[in-house]
Design a protein around this motif. Structure first.
Motif, PDB file in Angstrom:
ATOM      1  N   THR A  55      14.213 -24.534  11.376  1.00  0.00           N
ATOM      2  CA  THR A  55      14.565 -24.052  12.707  1.00  0.00           C
ATOM      3  C   THR A  55      13.335 -23.472  13.397  1.00  0.00           C
ATOM      4  O   THR A  55      12.334 -23.158  12.757  1.00  0.00           O
ATOM      5  CB  THR A  55      15.648 -22.952  12.637  1.00  0.00           C
ATOM      6  N   THR A  57      13.083 -20.540  14.720  1.00  0.00           N
ATOM      7  CA  THR A  57      12.893 -19.157  14.280  1.00  0.00           C
ATOM      8  C   THR A  57      12.149 -19.091  12.953  1.00  0.00           C
ATOM      9  O   THR A  57      11.292 -18.222  12.764  1.00  0.00           O
ATOM     10  CB  THR A  57      14.257 -18.447  14.168  1.00  0.00           C
ATOM     11  N   GLN A  58      12.428 -20.005  12.046  1.00  0.00           N
ATOM     12  CA  GLN A  58      11.731 -20.016  10.759  1.00  0.00           C
ATOM     13  C   GLN A  58      10.235 -20.277  10.943  1.00  0.00           C
ATOM     14  O   GLN A  58       9.404 -19.606  10.329  1.00  0.00           O
ATOM     15  CB  GLN A  58      12.331 -21.081   9.828  1.00  0.00           C
ATOM     16  N   LYS A  60       8.479 -19.797  13.681  1.00  0.00           N
ATOM     17  CA  LYS A  60       7.923 -18.678  14.436  1.00  0.00           C
ATOM     18  C   LYS A  60       7.639 -17.477  13.526  1.00  0.00           C
ATOM     19  O   LYS A  60       6.558 -16.883  13.593  1.00  0.00           O
ATOM     20  CB  LYS A  60       8.913 -18.299  15.538  1.00  0.00           C
ATOM     21  N   LYS A  61       8.570 -17.152  12.654  1.00  0.00           N
ATOM     22  CA  LYS A  61       8.380 -16.021  11.744  1.00  0.00           C
ATOM     23  C   LYS A  61       7.313 -16.309  10.692  1.00  0.00           C
ATOM     24  O   LYS A  61       6.539 -15.433  10.330  1.00  0.00           O
ATOM     25  CB  LYS A  61       9.697 -15.669  11.055  1.00  0.00           C
ATOM     26  N   LYS A  66       4.604 -15.824  18.873  1.00  0.00           N
ATOM     27  CA  LYS A  66       5.393 -15.042  19.818  1.00  0.00           C
ATOM     28  C   LYS A  66       5.786 -15.909  21.008  1.00  0.00           C
ATOM     29  O   LYS A  66       4.933 -16.545  21.627  1.00  0.00           O
ATOM     30  CB  LYS A  66       4.591 -13.836  20.284  1.00  0.00           C
ATOM     31  N   ARG A  68       9.702 -17.300  23.373  1.00  0.00           N
ATOM     32  CA  ARG A  68      11.141 -17.532  23.333  1.00  0.00           C
ATOM     33  C   ARG A  68      11.499 -18.983  23.022  1.00  0.00           C
ATOM     34  O   ARG A  68      12.550 -19.255  22.473  1.00  0.00           O
ATOM     35  CB  ARG A  68      11.763 -17.141  24.669  1.00  0.00           C
TER      36      ARG A  68
END
Length: 107
Positions: A55, A57-58, A60-61, A66, A68
C-alpha cells in the motif's frame, strides 16, 4: 531513523542478510532493486491504480516520505534514489553516513 535506513545499517554491519537479486547480466544490489520496484509502484499509484501486496502508506512509512498522495512523494522518491546512488559510489563507511542523512536532504 526510517526502517529503510535501519535495514541499510544492519546489512552493512552484517546483522541483516539480504537476498540475492539475479538478472541476465549478473547480480544487482538488493536495496537498489527495492527502491526501483517501490518507485514503479508509486508511479502506478500516482496514476490512480492500486498495487497488489503493498500500500501507499507502507511505502511512505518505510522510506519516511511525506505527502498525502503518491504524486506528492514521487519527487522525494527520486531524490532518495539519487542519494542512494551517490552513496553507492562512495563504497565504505562514508556511504553509510550519507544514507543516514538522506531524509534530512528530502525535507
Amino acid at each position: 531513523m526510517t526502517p529503510f535506513q535501519q535495514a541499510l545499517i544492519q546489512a552493512s554491519e552484517g546483522k541483516l542478510q539480504t537476498p540475492t537479486v539475479s538478472t541476465a547480466n549478473g547480480n544487482i544490489d538488493y536495496f537498489g532493486y527495492q527502491l526501483a520496484v517501490h518507485k514503479y509502484n508509486l508511479g502506478i499509484m500516482a496514476a490512480g491504480m492500486q498495487c497488489r501486496g503493498i500500500t501507499f502508506t507502507q511505502i511512505k512509512k518505510y522510506y519516511g516520505l511525506k505527502g498525502r498522495t503518491a504524486k506528492d512523494v514521487l519527487g522525494q522518491m527520486d531524490q532518495l534514489i539519487s542519494a542512494y546512488k551517490q552513496a553507492l559510489r562512495g563504497y565504505g563507511d562514508e556511504s553509510v553516513g550519507e544514507i543516514m542523512n538522506m531524509n534530512s536532504r528530502l525535507n
